[in-house]
Design an enzyme around this catalytic site. Structure first.
Site, PDB file in Angstrom:
ATOM      1  N   ASP A 128       0.902  -1.150   0.000  1.00  0.00           N
ATOM      2  CA  ASP A 128       0.000   0.000   0.000  1.00  0.00           C
ATOM      3  C   ASP A 128       0.939   1.197   0.000  1.00  0.00           C
ATOM      4  OD1 ASP A 128      -2.254   1.692   0.264  1.00  0.00           O
ATOM      5  OD2 ASP A 128      -1.958   1.753   2.436  1.00  0.00           O
ATOM      6  N   GLU A 173      -0.997  -1.048  -4.981  1.00  0.00           N
ATOM      7  CA  GLU A 173      -2.187  -0.248  -5.261  1.00  0.00           C
ATOM      8  C   GLU A 173      -1.817   0.879  -6.216  1.00  0.00           C
ATOM      9  OE1 GLU A 173      -5.747   2.087  -2.881  1.00  0.00           O
ATOM     10  OE2 GLU A 173      -4.001   1.417  -1.767  1.00  0.00           O
ATOM     11  N   ASP A 232      -2.658   0.992   7.051  1.00  0.00           N
ATOM     12  CA  ASP A 232      -1.808   0.772   5.881  1.00  0.00           C
ATOM     13  C   ASP A 232      -1.394  -0.692   5.762  1.00  0.00           C
ATOM     14  OD1 ASP A 232      -1.109   3.799   5.154  1.00  0.00           O
ATOM     15  OD2 ASP A 232      -0.953   3.530   7.317  1.00  0.00           O
TER      16      ASP A 232
END
Length: 158
Positions: free
Chosen positions: A7, A68, A141
């Site tokens: 992430d 991501e 996260d």
């Protein structure tokens, strides 16, 4: 298949290593948050991100990287910094010869919760239901990185 899932961030990156063996459930091997200090020069922060990713690749020997895609934020300065951190991460993945899979926030939310507008709490709860997460305090996260990894393992023919 072992996947390093990220992430991305600039000050804080969620990191997870997941593995799925043939006809077995996904296993969480490692998860954490990597941080860079606000007072570090920009180039040094990016170098910290790159060296941290390189170290994780050397330690955990993943076959793929799942990350991501950047969601356009209202703060352009932050978006640029995150984009540059993603660049450092992708460069390290390429250097190591990893296959790279990128997912939008919508794809991740759909894969993990079945609903594209899920909030952080819903993602965290579904991650806990989908994979054994050892007890302990984790930041959002970290759960987001696990969700990225789960998305990859469920979506790709690895």
């Amino acid at each position: 298949m072992r996947v390093l899932a990220i992430d991305p961030g600039y000050q804080r990156l969620g990191i997870a290593v997941l593995e799925k063996l043939l006809k077995q459930k996904e296993t969480l091997i490692f998860s954490s948050c990597m941080t860079t200090e606000r007072n570090m020069p920009h180039a040094n922060r990016l170098a910290r991100v790159a060296s941290g990713i390189r170290s994780l690749i050397e330690t955990h020997k993943p076959e793929a990287l799942a990350i991501e895609k950047l969601f356009l934020a209202t703060n352009q300065k932050t978006a640029m910094a995150v984009a540059e951190a993603r660049g450092a991460i992708l460069a390290e993945a390429a250097r190591a010869g990893l296959a790279v899979y990128e997912y939008t926030p919508l794809q991740i939310k759909m894969a993990v919760t079945g609903y594209g507008r899920s909030d952080k709490r819903q993602i965290t709860e579904m991650v806990k239901r989908l994979i054994a997460v050892p007890p302990g305090r984790r930041l959002d996260d970290e759960y987001d990185a696990i969700a990225v990894g789960l998305t990859c393992l469920a979506s790709e023919r690895l």
